[in-house]
Design a protein around this motif. Structure first.
Motif, PDB file in Angstrom:
ATOM      1  N   GLU A  29      60.131  48.762  62.552  1.00  0.00           N
ATOM      2  CA  GLU A  29      61.135  47.857  61.977  1.00  0.00           C
ATOM      3  C   GLU A  29      61.344  48.090  60.487  1.00  0.00           C
ATOM      4  N   ALA A  30      60.369  48.685  59.810  1.00  0.00           N
ATOM      5  CA  ALA A  30      60.477  48.942  58.368  1.00  0.00           C
ATOM      6  C   ALA A  30      61.579  49.949  58.044  1.00  0.00           C
ATOM      7  N   VAL A  31      62.032  50.684  59.045  1.00  0.00           N
ATOM      8  CA  VAL A  31      63.051  51.703  58.836  1.00  0.00           C
ATOM      9  C   VAL A  31      64.394  51.169  59.317  1.00  0.00           C
ATOM     10  N   ASN A  32      65.341  51.060  58.398  1.00  0.00           N
ATOM     11  CA  ASN A  32      66.683  50.596  58.722  1.00  0.00           C
ATOM     12  C   ASN A  32      67.489  51.785  59.234  1.00  0.00           C
ATOM     13  N   THR A  33      67.871  51.743  60.490  1.00  0.00           N
ATOM     14  CA  THR A  33      68.600  52.873  61.072  1.00  0.00           C
ATOM     15  C   THR A  33      70.106  52.786  60.841  1.00  0.00           C
ATOM     16  N   ASP A  34      70.567  51.688  60.234  1.00  0.00           N
ATOM     17  CA  ASP A  34      72.001  51.526  60.001  1.00  0.00           C
ATOM     18  C   ASP A  34      72.493  52.280  58.777  1.00  0.00           C
ATOM     19  N   SER A  35      71.602  52.551  57.846  1.00  0.00           N
ATOM     20  CA  SER A  35      72.009  53.262  56.642  1.00  0.00           C
ATOM     21  C   SER A  35      70.933  54.251  56.250  1.00  0.00           C
ATOM     22  N   GLY A  36      71.320  55.241  55.523  1.00  0.00           N
ATOM     23  CA  GLY A  36      70.357  56.217  55.047  1.00  0.00           C
ATOM     24  C   GLY A  36      70.551  57.569  55.693  1.00  0.00           C
ATOM     25  N   GLU A  37      69.659  58.461  55.327  1.00  0.00           N
ATOM     26  CA  GLU A  37      69.680  59.823  55.848  1.00  0.00           C
ATOM     27  C   GLU A  37      68.331  60.094  56.499  1.00  0.00           C
ATOM     28  N   PHE A  38      68.342  60.948  57.510  1.00  0.00           N
ATOM     29  CA  PHE A  38      67.139  61.183  58.288  1.00  0.00           C
ATOM     30  C   PHE A  38      66.947  62.672  58.520  1.00  0.00           C
ATOM     31  N   GLY A  39      65.679  63.070  58.559  1.00  0.00           N
ATOM     32  CA  GLY A  39      65.307  64.432  58.888  1.00  0.00           C
ATOM     33  C   GLY A  39      64.186  64.385  59.906  1.00  0.00           C
ATOM     34  N   VAL A  40      64.133  65.379  60.763  1.00  0.00           N
ATOM     35  CA  VAL A  40      63.152  65.392  61.849  1.00  0.00           C
ATOM     36  C   VAL A  40      62.518  66.770  61.916  1.00  0.00           C
ATOM     37  N   ASN A  41      61.197  66.786  62.064  1.00  0.00           N
ATOM     38  CA  ASN A  41      60.515  68.028  62.397  1.00  0.00           C
ATOM     39  C   ASN A  41      59.591  67.742  63.582  1.00  0.00           C
ATOM     40  N   SER A  42      58.732  68.660  63.940  1.00  0.00           N
ATOM     41  CA  SER A  42      57.914  68.484  65.147  1.00  0.00           C
ATOM     42  C   SER A  42      56.878  67.369  65.026  1.00  0.00           C
ATOM     43  N   ARG A  43      56.511  66.975  63.805  1.00  0.00           N
ATOM     44  CA  ARG A  43      55.469  65.958  63.626  1.00  0.00           C
ATOM     45  C   ARG A  43      55.946  64.663  62.994  1.00  0.00           C
ATOM     46  N   TYR A  44      57.016  64.713  62.199  1.00  0.00           N
ATOM     47  CA  TYR A  44      57.413  63.546  61.412  1.00  0.00           C
ATOM     48  C   TYR A  44      58.917  63.291  61.454  1.00  0.00           C
ATOM     49  N   VAL A  45      59.262  62.048  61.176  1.00  0.00           N
ATOM     50  CA  VAL A  45      60.638  61.650  60.899  1.00  0.00           C
ATOM     51  C   VAL A  45      60.642  61.200  59.439  1.00  0.00           C
ATOM     52  N   ALA A  47      62.869  59.452  56.468  1.00  0.00           N
ATOM     53  CA  ALA A  47      64.056  58.631  56.246  1.00  0.00           C
ATOM     54  C   ALA A  47      64.210  58.368  54.760  1.00  0.00           C
ATOM     55  N   ARG A  48      65.419  58.539  54.271  1.00  0.00           N
ATOM     56  CA  ARG A  48      65.735  58.132  52.895  1.00  0.00           C
ATOM     57  C   ARG A  48      66.641  56.916  53.017  1.00  0.00           C
ATOM     58  N   GLN A  49      66.096  55.770  52.676  1.00  0.00           N
ATOM     59  CA  GLN A  49      66.825  54.513  52.747  1.00  0.00           C
ATOM     60  C   GLN A  49      67.516  54.290  51.416  1.00  0.00           C
ATOM     61  N   SER A  50      68.833  54.187  51.439  1.00  0.00           N
ATOM     62  CA  SER A  50      69.619  54.029  50.218  1.00  0.00           C
ATOM     63  C   SER A  50      69.895  52.557  49.947  1.00  0.00           C
ATOM     64  N   HIS A  51      69.758  52.184  48.688  1.00  0.00           N
ATOM     65  CA  HIS A  51      70.032  50.823  48.249  1.00  0.00           C
ATOM     66  C   HIS A  51      70.904  50.899  47.010  1.00  0.00           C
ATOM     67  N   LEU A  52      71.897  50.055  46.935  1.00  0.00           N
ATOM     68  CA  LEU A  52      72.832  50.085  45.815  1.00  0.00           C
ATOM     69  C   LEU A  52      72.192  49.614  44.507  1.00  0.00           C
ATOM     70  N   LEU A  53      71.511  48.477  44.537  1.00  0.00           N
ATOM     71  CA  LEU A  53      71.015  47.869  43.304  1.00  0.00           C
ATOM     72  C   LEU A  53      69.512  47.970  43.095  1.00  0.00           C
ATOM     73  N   ARG A  54      68.809  48.564  44.000  1.00  0.00           N
ATOM     74  CA  ARG A  54      67.367  48.734  43.802  1.00  0.00           C
ATOM     75  C   ARG A  54      66.970  50.156  44.174  1.00  0.00           C
ATOM     76  N   SER A  55      65.724  50.466  44.009  1.00  0.00           N
ATOM     77  CA  SER A  55      65.242  51.822  44.243  1.00  0.00           C
ATOM     78  C   SER A  55      65.453  52.260  45.684  1.00  0.00           C
ATOM     79  N   ASP A  56      65.848  53.523  45.852  1.00  0.00           N
ATOM     80  CA  ASP A  56      65.875  54.101  47.187  1.00  0.00           C
ATOM     81  C   ASP A  56      64.432  54.282  47.634  1.00  0.00           C
TER      82      ASP A  56
END
Length: 85
Positions: A29-45, A47-56
């Motif tokens: 649940e900590a990962v918001n799938t509605d926004s951001g960019e995602f990368g996948v490899n064989s072991r990990y996902v 996620a870069r969660q983007s926020h307008l007014l606070r830290s990504d």
């Protein structure tokens, strides 16, 4: 291998990156799938969660345990300079 401070999965982040995951994989649940960019490899996902007014935020999820294994904030100055601070 790191190149310019980024791993190959981070260099390939994209908004439709979750399409590469199997249908039965569930992100925490900590990962918001509605926004951001995602990368996948064989072991990990990654996620870069983007926020307008606070830290990504970069969140790394283990594909094996489906749990968050790393979490890093990207400050405002680093956002401006492309994440290299």
């Amino acid at each position: 291998m790191l190149q310019n401070g980024k791993c190959s999965t981070c260099r390939k982040l994209r908004s439709d990156g979750l399409a590469l995951l199997p249908d039965d994989f569930e992100l925490p649940e900590a990962v918001n799938t509605d926004s951001g960019e995602f990368g996948v490899n064989s072991r990990y996902v990654v996620a870069r969660q983007s926020h307008l007014l606070r830290s990504d935020e970069i969140i790394v999820v283990s594909r094996e345990s489906e749990s968050v294994v790393e979490r890093h904030k990207i400050g405002m100055l680093a956002k401006i300079t492309g994440g290299r601070l």
